[in-house]
Scaffold this motif. Structure first.
Motif, PDB file in Angstrom:
ATOM      1  N   PHE A  96      56.034 -28.824   0.245  1.00 33.88           N
ATOM      2  CA  PHE A  96      56.662 -27.987  -0.786  1.00 33.88           C
ATOM      3  C   PHE A  96      56.322 -28.393  -2.223  1.00 33.88           C
ATOM      4  O   PHE A  96      55.943 -27.540  -3.036  1.00 33.88           O
ATOM      5  N   PRO A  97      56.416 -29.681  -2.579  1.00 35.16           N
ATOM      6  CA  PRO A  97      56.086 -30.070  -3.964  1.00 35.16           C
ATOM      7  C   PRO A  97      54.647 -29.735  -4.352  1.00 35.16           C
ATOM      8  O   PRO A  97      54.312 -29.712  -5.531  1.00 35.16           O
ATOM      9  N   PHE A  98      53.798 -29.477  -3.358  1.00 38.41           N
ATOM     10  CA  PHE A  98      52.389 -29.227  -3.642  1.00 38.41           C
ATOM     11  C   PHE A  98      52.036 -27.746  -3.590  1.00 38.41           C
ATOM     12  O   PHE A  98      50.876 -27.373  -3.612  1.00 38.41           O
ATOM     13  N   ARG A  99      53.075 -26.925  -3.497  1.00 41.24           N
ATOM     14  CA  ARG A  99      52.840 -25.500  -3.311  1.00 41.24           C
ATOM     15  C   ARG A  99      51.874 -24.934  -4.347  1.00 41.24           C
ATOM     16  O   ARG A  99      50.852 -24.336  -3.998  1.00 41.24           O
ATOM     17  N   ALA A 104      46.515 -23.094  -6.040  1.00 41.25           N
ATOM     18  CA  ALA A 104      45.447 -23.119  -7.041  1.00 41.25           C
ATOM     19  C   ALA A 104      44.137 -23.553  -6.392  1.00 41.25           C
ATOM     20  O   ALA A 104      43.074 -22.967  -6.649  1.00 41.25           O
ATOM     21  N   ALA A 105      44.213 -24.552  -5.539  1.00 37.11           N
ATOM     22  CA  ALA A 105      42.997 -25.034  -4.862  1.00 37.11           C
ATOM     23  C   ALA A 105      42.411 -23.949  -3.969  1.00 37.11           C
ATOM     24  O   ALA A 105      41.194 -23.756  -3.915  1.00 37.11           O
ATOM     25  N   ILE A 106      43.304 -23.217  -3.304  1.00 37.36           N
ATOM     26  CA  ILE A 106      42.818 -22.142  -2.431  1.00 37.36           C
ATOM     27  C   ILE A 106      42.164 -21.049  -3.270  1.00 37.36           C
ATOM     28  O   ILE A 106      41.120 -20.509  -2.912  1.00 37.36           O
ATOM     29  N   ALA A 107      42.797 -20.772  -4.423  1.00 34.52           N
ATOM     30  CA  ALA A 107      42.247 -19.718  -5.283  1.00 34.52           C
ATOM     31  C   ALA A 107      40.849 -20.084  -5.769  1.00 34.52           C
ATOM     32  O   ALA A 107      39.975 -19.224  -5.883  1.00 34.52           O
ATOM     33  N   SER A 108      40.626 -21.366  -6.020  1.00 34.57           N
ATOM     34  CA  SER A 108      39.340 -21.712  -6.619  1.00 34.57           C
ATOM     35  C   SER A 108      38.270 -22.182  -5.627  1.00 34.57           C
ATOM     36  O   SER A 108      37.157 -22.464  -6.021  1.00 34.57           O
ATOM     37  N   HIS A 109      38.621 -22.296  -4.358  1.00 34.93           N
ATOM     38  CA  HIS A 109      37.594 -22.656  -3.380  1.00 34.93           C
ATOM     39  C   HIS A 109      37.633 -21.698  -2.198  1.00 34.93           C
ATOM     40  O   HIS A 109      38.713 -21.319  -1.760  1.00 34.93           O
ATOM     41  N   PRO A 127      50.918 -20.333   5.470  1.00 35.81           N
ATOM     42  CA  PRO A 127      50.770 -18.870   5.568  1.00 35.81           C
ATOM     43  C   PRO A 127      51.855 -18.121   4.786  1.00 35.81           C
ATOM     44  O   PRO A 127      51.569 -17.077   4.181  1.00 35.81           O
ATOM     45  N   GLN A 128      53.054 -18.677   4.745  1.00 36.80           N
ATOM     46  CA  GLN A 128      54.112 -18.006   3.974  1.00 36.80           C
ATOM     47  C   GLN A 128      53.817 -18.052   2.481  1.00 36.80           C
ATOM     48  O   GLN A 128      54.040 -17.079   1.763  1.00 36.80           O
ATOM     49  N   TYR A 129      53.319 -19.202   2.003  1.00 31.08           N
ATOM     50  CA  TYR A 129      52.957 -19.304   0.584  1.00 31.08           C
ATOM     51  C   TYR A 129      51.921 -18.247   0.247  1.00 31.08           C
ATOM     52  O   TYR A 129      51.986 -17.585  -0.795  1.00 31.08           O
ATOM     53  N   LEU A 130      50.945 -18.104   1.132  1.00 33.79           N
ATOM     54  CA  LEU A 130      49.867 -17.141   0.881  1.00 33.79           C
ATOM     55  C   LEU A 130      50.416 -15.721   0.865  1.00 33.79           C
ATOM     56  O   LEU A 130      50.017 -14.890   0.055  1.00 33.79           O
ATOM     57  N   PHE A 131      51.355 -15.482   1.766  1.00 30.54           N
ATOM     58  CA  PHE A 131      52.008 -14.176   1.804  1.00 30.54           C
ATOM     59  C   PHE A 131      52.744 -13.925   0.487  1.00 30.54           C
ATOM     60  O   PHE A 131      52.583 -12.881  -0.144  1.00 30.54           O
ATOM     61  N   THR A 256      32.187 -32.182   5.507  1.00 28.64           N
ATOM     62  CA  THR A 256      30.722 -32.189   5.541  1.00 28.64           C
ATOM     63  C   THR A 256      30.182 -30.924   6.190  1.00 28.64           C
ATOM     64  O   THR A 256      29.253 -30.290   5.692  1.00 28.64           O
ATOM     65  N   PHE A 257      30.815 -30.544   7.297  1.00 38.70           N
ATOM     66  CA  PHE A 257      30.349 -29.369   8.025  1.00 38.70           C
ATOM     67  C   PHE A 257      30.407 -28.120   7.144  1.00 38.70           C
ATOM     68  O   PHE A 257      29.502 -27.303   7.149  1.00 38.70           O
ATOM     69  N   PHE A 258      31.508 -27.998   6.394  1.00 41.17           N
ATOM     70  CA  PHE A 258      31.641 -26.824   5.527  1.00 41.17           C
ATOM     71  C   PHE A 258      31.045 -27.103   4.145  1.00 41.17           C
ATOM     72  O   PHE A 258      31.714 -26.884   3.128  1.00 41.17           O
ATOM     73  N   ASP A 259      29.866 -27.598   4.091  1.00 42.63           N
ATOM     74  CA  ASP A 259      29.131 -27.830   2.855  1.00 42.63           C
ATOM     75  C   ASP A 259      29.963 -28.575   1.813  1.00 42.63           C
ATOM     76  O   ASP A 259      30.111 -28.110   0.685  1.00 42.63           O
ATOM     77  N   ASP A 260      30.528 -29.663   2.216  1.00 43.00           N
ATOM     78  CA  ASP A 260      31.329 -30.513   1.335  1.00 43.00           C
ATOM     79  C   ASP A 260      32.521 -29.806   0.702  1.00 43.00           C
ATOM     80  O   ASP A 260      32.803 -29.966  -0.488  1.00 43.00           O
ATOM     81  N   ALA A 261      33.213 -29.044   1.490  1.00 40.59           N
ATOM     82  CA  ALA A 261      34.426 -28.394   0.996  1.00 40.59           C
ATOM     83  C   ALA A 261      35.438 -29.477   0.620  1.00 40.59           C
ATOM     84  O   ALA A 261      35.488 -30.527   1.247  1.00 40.59           O
ATOM     85  N   PRO A 262      36.236 -29.222  -0.421  1.00 40.38           N
ATOM     86  CA  PRO A 262      37.215 -30.237  -0.830  1.00 40.38           C
ATOM     87  C   PRO A 262      38.309 -30.439   0.213  1.00 40.38           C
ATOM     88  O   PRO A 262      38.636 -29.528   0.966  1.00 40.38           O
ATOM     89  N   VAL A 263      38.864 -31.647   0.234  1.00 40.30           N
ATOM     90  CA  VAL A 263      39.966 -31.958   1.148  1.00 40.30           C
ATOM     91  C   VAL A 263      41.251 -32.069   0.335  1.00 40.30           C
ATOM     92  O   VAL A 263      41.316 -32.802  -0.639  1.00 40.30           O
ATOM     93  N   PHE A 264      42.236 -31.313   0.731  1.00 38.67           N
ATOM     94  CA  PHE A 264      43.527 -31.362   0.061  1.00 38.67           C
ATOM     95  C   PHE A 264      44.471 -32.194   0.918  1.00 38.67           C
ATOM     96  O   PHE A 264      44.747 -31.832   2.057  1.00 38.67           O
TER      97      PHE A 264
END
Ligand code: CDP
Ligand code: MG
Length: 770
Positions: A96-99, A104-109, A127-131, A256-264
């Motif tokens: 929750f504190p990271f909502r 923001a991370a999802i929006a930019s990657h 999924p609820q946050y995204l909704f 690595t598999f996803f072309d160095d996608a960031p890890v949250f």
């Protein structure tokens, strides 16, 4: 063999502490043994142990002897209180504190790897946050995959409740043979296998704005295949968001598999977990589990126990043993609620596990039934559930007996103790022989640590490992081998082929399957007629891919057209799909149950027995009473009926008409053979051998053909327990193999050199059958 207590040593020091002493003192053999442990503060004797019967250790709880009364249950909360409670719980979750940061991370990657301890709220909250953030506007949906059916259903139910909607409306789930969604569904939970099938009808996943591949660390076959497909889709759909959620394991690989996608990373909250090992290896871990649970129940402060076993049969056995012992101990021990969880638990019962029940809502008498419906009192934080050492609480202590599913995909609140025998059921595959087997094997260290972690969710906990510290160090593998490397690939290859992916050797695998496994899958699909000699999908292969079952089962269904017996074959297919849980055998009525089972026997073999059971059940009007009288599991039958209906609905798509063999079971047997000619064995002088690989195999003792020992047979599956057992076997004639698979068998290899020397069979002959 009397029950024993375990020897447990503390992990690091090995020095026997207070804990250790209690365990040691509880050890078997010392007659009139007493728990000398006294509550340090009060100096009052806490527990007493009296040996009565030869076979059991009887525990007496001192407090119970003093006539303590159960505290009165608090009143049930109102709807509004429940909602407020739910929202409070949502806000209290680690995610929750990271909502905002997460959104923001999802929006930019485009691709984001999300790592967080089990129970952080990844599955239910993100999924609820995204909704809430509007990702489902424009009629798009959010998909969230789970490796397991139970998880998909239970999280969907949970999220529907949190959102205050009816399950199947805005929030829904789909699992094989069960679709609980509607046009309104925007949060779509599903098994990974279902999303894979979704590619067949919608290769670009156009109706989804977000795909969350959850429990990625499980590395199931379907999840691994999804990775490759989704990575591809993401390239030409830049607006599609891809989330890969995983427990704290190996996330760098995904990145690595996803072309160095960031890890949250969602920082975990974990209380310390004290780990105990046995001093010596335990020969019978099931028995050891039961004894340990009772010991924890009696010697430890209140808190629920989670036991990891490997499968349904084991879980049912353990639950029965526990209930049996508790019954015998009667009021001498505090009531213990025994809750089984396994993947094949029928949907309705699974759903009930996660239905919160306010404390006190449950009648004690309900719990006295032989197999109580699981009711769990946690999840919403309504009083009660509390940590170790909190003294009396209003709840009954519960022991949850679960499969691996409770390792990461489900959070069960209130667990303080974990009991880990260190085994899991694992598929393995031998590409040389083409044999798939499901065996109980030691789990990995990673697995053992995940399990231990379950004890530290709500308070400091304890994990009792039923193996030695040495075994942990030296015998457990670091991590579990991904499923793709230890399973047959027929299904998946067929699916990929129908998606137009021809070059499987160069498919983007996270970990590639063994070359021989791929090759064998291609070869088998060719033998089944799904692929032509160029490795291209045939018309029949396309139809086979339409059916949500294994290629061999698909082939069997398709073949029923030729043999005009689709009605019967559908039933056989449905019955085979509900596993081996058709008959039950209550301990006190073993003779009756066995008689009832034998009454269903038909000459020819187990497939016909299954058909017979279903047909009679249908004739009874699908009656539960009929099931009860015949020692047949009503819930398994109901599921078979569902599966059958679903398959029947698909017949038109694969151009198979409905027809019945009118009692000519040879036709049914030939249709089965057309699908399972790969799984054949013949009787030699030294027992059964598989026809192609010459592997020694045995008829399962539960089979109707166990005594008959026909010369040629086919089996539905092989299970390796004490031996390689063939389960669900059907007698065939070798000539049928030439009829159904002339490209696969040569007449010469079906000749029987020992034919004349074979002892004459008892039982019915084939002529009598026809
Ligand atoms: O996915 P992750 O393990 O990170 O957590 P989650 O499954 O979203 O669970 C978050 C919280 O919801 C946990 O505290 C669970 O107790 C609760 N939950 C529940 O009560 N019932 C469910 N069926 C699923 C989750
Ligand atoms: Mg989860």
């Amino acid at each position: 063999q009397p029950a024993r207590a375990m020897d447990l040593v503390e992990e690091e020091s090995g020095a026997p502490g207070e804990e250790q002493r209690r365990w040691e003192e509880a050890r078997l053999g010392a007659a009139a043994l007493k728990f000398g442990a006294r509550d340090a503060a009060s100096q009052e004797p806490k527990y007493q142990l009296v040996l009565e019967e030869e076979e059991t250790i009887e525990f007496v709880r001192a407090a119970q002897l003093q006539g303590d009364e159960e505290p009165a249950a608090p009143p049930a909360p109102t709807q509004a209180q429940q909602q407020e409670c739910i929202q409070a719980v949502r806000r209290s979750l680690p995610v929750f504190p990271f909502r905002e940061e997460l959104l923001a991370a999802i929006a930019s990657h485009q691709v984001l790897i999300i790592e967080g301890e089990t129970g952080s709220g990844k599955t239910t909250q993100i999924p609820q946050y995204l909704f809430e953030e509007g990702y489902t506007k424009k009629g798009l949906k959010i998909a969230c995959t789970q490796p397991r059916r139970v998880a998909a259903m239970s999280v969907a139910a949970r999220v529907a409740r949190e959102m205050g909607v009816k399950l199947g409306n805005e929030v829904g789930y789909s699992i094989r043979f069960e679709d609980c969604t509607s046009e309104r569904t925007v949060l779509h939970y599903m098994t990974d296998g279902m999303l894979l099938r979704e590619f067949l009808s919608e290769p670009d996943l156009a109706s989804y704005s977000v795909v969350m591949v959850d429990e990625a660390h499980e590395r199931t076959l379907h999840t691994d295949i999804l990775f490759g497909l989704i990575k591809d889709v993401a390239r030409f759909r830049p607006e599609l968001k891809v989330l890969v959620a995983s427990a704290t394991l190996d996330t760098a690989r995904f990145s690595t598999f996803f072309d160095d996608a960031p890890v949250f990373r969602i920082p975990g909250r974990r209380f310390p977990v004290d780990i105990f090992y046995t001093k010596a290896p335990e020969a019978d871990y099931l028995e050891a589990c039961v004894v340990s649970v009772l010991q924890i129940h009696v010697t430890q402060p209140p808190g629920d126990v989670l036991v990891f076993l490997t499968g349904q049969e084991e879980i049912e056995a353990a639950c029965e043993m526990l209930q049996d012992r508790c019954r015998r101990l009667g009021s001498k021990i505090r009531e213990l609620l025994v809750l089984p969880i396994y993947a094949n638990l029928p949907s309705d019962m699974q759903a009930r596990i996660f239905q919160p029940t306010p404390p006190g809502a449950r009648k004690v008498s309900e719990l006295q039934k032989p197999l109580p419906h699981p009711v769990v009192l946690r999840g919403l934080g309504w009083g009660g559930a509390s940590g170790a050492g909190s003294g009396e609480d209003a709840r009954m202590q519960a022991v949850v007996v679960a499969t691996n599913i409770a390792e990461t995909s489900l959070t069960i609140e209130g667990i303080i103790y974990v009991l880990d025998p260190g085994f899991c059921k694992q598929k393995s595959y031998n590409p040389r022989t083409g044999m798939e087997s499901l065996t109980v094997t030691p789990c990995s260290k990673a697995s053992a640590n995940q399990r231990a972690g379950r004890a530290g969710r709500v308070a400091a906990g304890k994990c009792f490992r039923l193996y030695t510290a040495w075994a942990y160090q030296h015998e457990l593998e670091e991590t579990t081998v991904p499923e793709i490397q230890r399973t047959s690939l027929g299904n998946v290859v067929l699916l990929l082929k129908s998606l137009g992916i021809h070059d499987l050797m160069h498919f983007d695998f996270l970990d590639p399957p063994p070359y021989e496994t791929l090759l064998l899958a291609l070869e088998q699909l060719y033998a089944l007629g799904a692929l032509n000699h160029l490795g291209e999908l045939t018309t029949s292969g396309r139809k086979m891919a339409e059916l949500p079952v294994d290629p061999m089962l698909s082939k069997m269904i398709l073949a029923s057209e030729k043999y005009s017996c689709s009605e019967e074959i559908l039933t056989v297919a449905a019955m085979l799909s509900v596993n081996n849980s058709i008959f039950y055998r209550p301990k006190d009525k073993v003779v009756h149950a066995d008689n009832a089972r034998v009454n269903f026997f038909l000459p020819g073999g187990d497939h016909l027995v299954l058909l017979n059971v279903y047909t009679q059940w249908a004739e009874s009007g699908y009656s539960s009473q009929w099931c009860y009288e015949n020692f047949v599991q009503f819930r398994s039958m109901r599921r078979a009926r569902d599966v059958r209906e679903q398959l029947e609905g698909l017949l038109e798509r694969v151009e198979v008409g409905l027809s019945s063999c009118q009692g000519d079971y040879i036709r049914v047997r030939k249709a089965v053979t057309a699908g399972y000619f790969y799984h054949t064995a013949r009787l030699t002088r030294s027992g059964y051998r598989t026809v192609k690989q010459q592997q020694t195999v045995f008829i399962h003792p539960n089979s109707s053909l166990f005594e008959e020992q026909p010369r040629w047979l086919l089996y539905h599956e092989l299970v390796l327990t004490t031996k390689e057992f063939m389960r669900q076997v059907l007698e065939i004639e070798s000539s049928w193999l030439l009829e159904v698979a002339p490209h696969y068998y040569k007449a010469k290899e079906l000749e029987d050199p020992h034919a004349k020397k074979m002892p004459k069979k008892t039982g019915k002959t084939r002529e009598e059958l026809g």
